[in-house]
Write a protein that holds these residues in place. Structure first.
Motif, PDB file in Angstrom:
ATOM      1  N   GLU A 105      -8.576   2.462  -4.066  1.00 33.95           N
ATOM      2  CA  GLU A 105      -9.370   1.427  -4.727  1.00 33.95           C
ATOM      3  C   GLU A 105      -9.265   1.553  -6.242  1.00 33.95           C
ATOM      4  O   GLU A 105      -9.249   0.571  -6.961  1.00 33.95           O
ATOM      5  N   PRO A 148      -4.370  -3.180   0.403  1.00 46.64           N
ATOM      6  CA  PRO A 148      -4.271  -2.503   1.706  1.00 46.64           C
ATOM      7  C   PRO A 148      -3.423  -1.229   1.616  1.00 46.64           C
ATOM      8  O   PRO A 148      -2.307  -1.239   1.093  1.00 46.64           O
ATOM      9  N   GLY A 149      -3.976  -0.147   2.122  1.00 48.44           N
ATOM     10  CA  GLY A 149      -3.243   1.109   2.165  1.00 48.44           C
ATOM     11  C   GLY A 149      -3.275   1.916   0.892  1.00 48.44           C
ATOM     12  O   GLY A 149      -2.823   3.059   0.870  1.00 48.44           O
ATOM     13  N   GLY A 164      -8.837  -3.585  -3.715  1.00 51.65           N
ATOM     14  CA  GLY A 164      -8.608  -4.211  -2.416  1.00 51.65           C
ATOM     15  C   GLY A 164      -7.153  -4.305  -2.009  1.00 51.65           C
ATOM     16  O   GLY A 164      -6.745  -5.269  -1.355  1.00 51.65           O
ATOM     17  N   GLY A 218       1.388   0.717  -1.238  1.00 51.11           N
ATOM     18  CA  GLY A 218       0.356   0.637  -0.210  1.00 51.11           C
ATOM     19  C   GLY A 218       0.920   0.240   1.142  1.00 51.11           C
ATOM     20  O   GLY A 218       0.455   0.711   2.194  1.00 51.11           O
ATOM     21  N   TRP A 237       0.998  -2.497  -4.722  1.00 48.56           N
ATOM     22  CA  TRP A 237       1.036  -3.236  -3.458  1.00 48.56           C
ATOM     23  C   TRP A 237       2.217  -2.782  -2.601  1.00 48.56           C
ATOM     24  O   TRP A 237       2.107  -2.648  -1.384  1.00 48.56           O
TER      25      TRP A 237
END
Length: 296
Positions: free
Chosen positions: A252, A248-249, A246, A162, A159
């Protein structure tokens, strides 16, 4: 582009000769006297790290490009080392990686020097729980379930990375050091305030795990490391290839080849610690075992 101006320490180190003859000799000695980071970088590279001679103008042009790549407005002594590798074609990516690792060490040491914020109402020491493992072993699922029970934030390496992608901040040489430093910084601040924290990261490097433990204990906290594995390769591979996280950035998922590469880089965890096998243990049972370890 025009060459960036030299920092005085770099100017003193490179001199005015037309050719810099020996990085392991004259220039290395000058860099050692001028700047700690450059001297430490040369030490990491070992004896006679970069071969060949290079014209001063070519060295400065290459060093300027390396300084600009790092977002600096001056050529500093460490950029001269990078410039030498660039100008001579001698292991530039390796030298870049060593510099980023060195910078991360310096940054993380500053977080290790923090002190707790005194709280008269503190009932117990804060806990830092590291959920470590290669991708697809269930560490993120377990980290999130644990965070709900502890009412603690989860700091996830993926996270955090990203969030940096849209700004072009990640490069081949800095992604690992940057990720580890961000996790140390986030964790240290929570612990400094006396708050629990859950860390979701691969944790494959022994040095990174030890650093997180050291920072936790220096801030008066209790460190709990949990290793997440999946002993069934077929289940593991299907989980990796079929997931969509899912974030962001960020990707997947990752390839199975990436998982195997991280496995090959895994450094043994020598001290006693819980090992959770998501191939044979239910998420609920794993959570209870980790909660028991945290409570102990």
């Amino acid at each position: 582009m025009d060459d960036l101006p030299l920092h005085p320490s770099a100017e003193a180190a490179v001199g005015t000769d037309g050719v810099v003859r020996d990085l392991a000799g004259d220039l290395a000695g000058a860099l050692s006297d001028a700047d700690g980071i450059a001297a430490e970088l040369l030490d990491r590279l070992g004896a006679d790290p970069l071969p060949g001679a290079v014209a001063r103008a070519d060295l400065l042009a290459a060093a300027s490009l390396e300084a600009d790549r790092l977002g600096d407005v001056l050529v500093r002594p460490e950029h001269l080392v990078l410039g030498w590798a660039r100008a001579t074609g001698s292991g530039l990516e390796h030298v870049r990686g060593e510099l980023q690792g060195l910078m991360a060490d310096h940054a993380q040491a500053r977080y290790g020097a923090l002190r707790p914020v005194p709280r008269a109402d503190a009932a117990r020491p804060p806990r830092a729980v590291l959920l470590a493992g290669v991708p697809g072993t269930g560490k993120s699922t377990l980290a999130e379930a644990l965070a709900w029970r502890l009412r603690a934030p989860v700091f996830s390496m993926d996270w955090q990375l990203g969030a940096l992608v849209p700004f072009g901040a990640l490069r081949l040489d800095n992604t690992g050091p940057l990720a580890e430093t961000n996790l140390i910084a986030s964790t240290a601040r929570q612990l400094q305030l006396g708050l629990d924290v859950v860390v979701d990261a691969t944790g494959h490097r022994r040095e990174a795990r030890d650093r997180l433990r050291s920072v936790t204990e220096r801030l008066g906290g209790v460190f709990v490391g949990v290793e997440c594995v999946c002993s069934d390769e077929e289940v593991h591979r299907g989980r990796v290839e079929g997931r969509a996280r899912g974030i962001p950035g960020w990707h997947e998922t990752v390839s199975w080849e990436h998982v195997l590469r991280v496995k090959a880089l895994w450094e043994s965890w020598d001290e006693p610690h819980p090992v959770v096998d998501s191939a044979v243990e239910s998420p609920g049972s794993a959570l209870l075992r980790v909660l028991a370890a945290v409570g102990a």
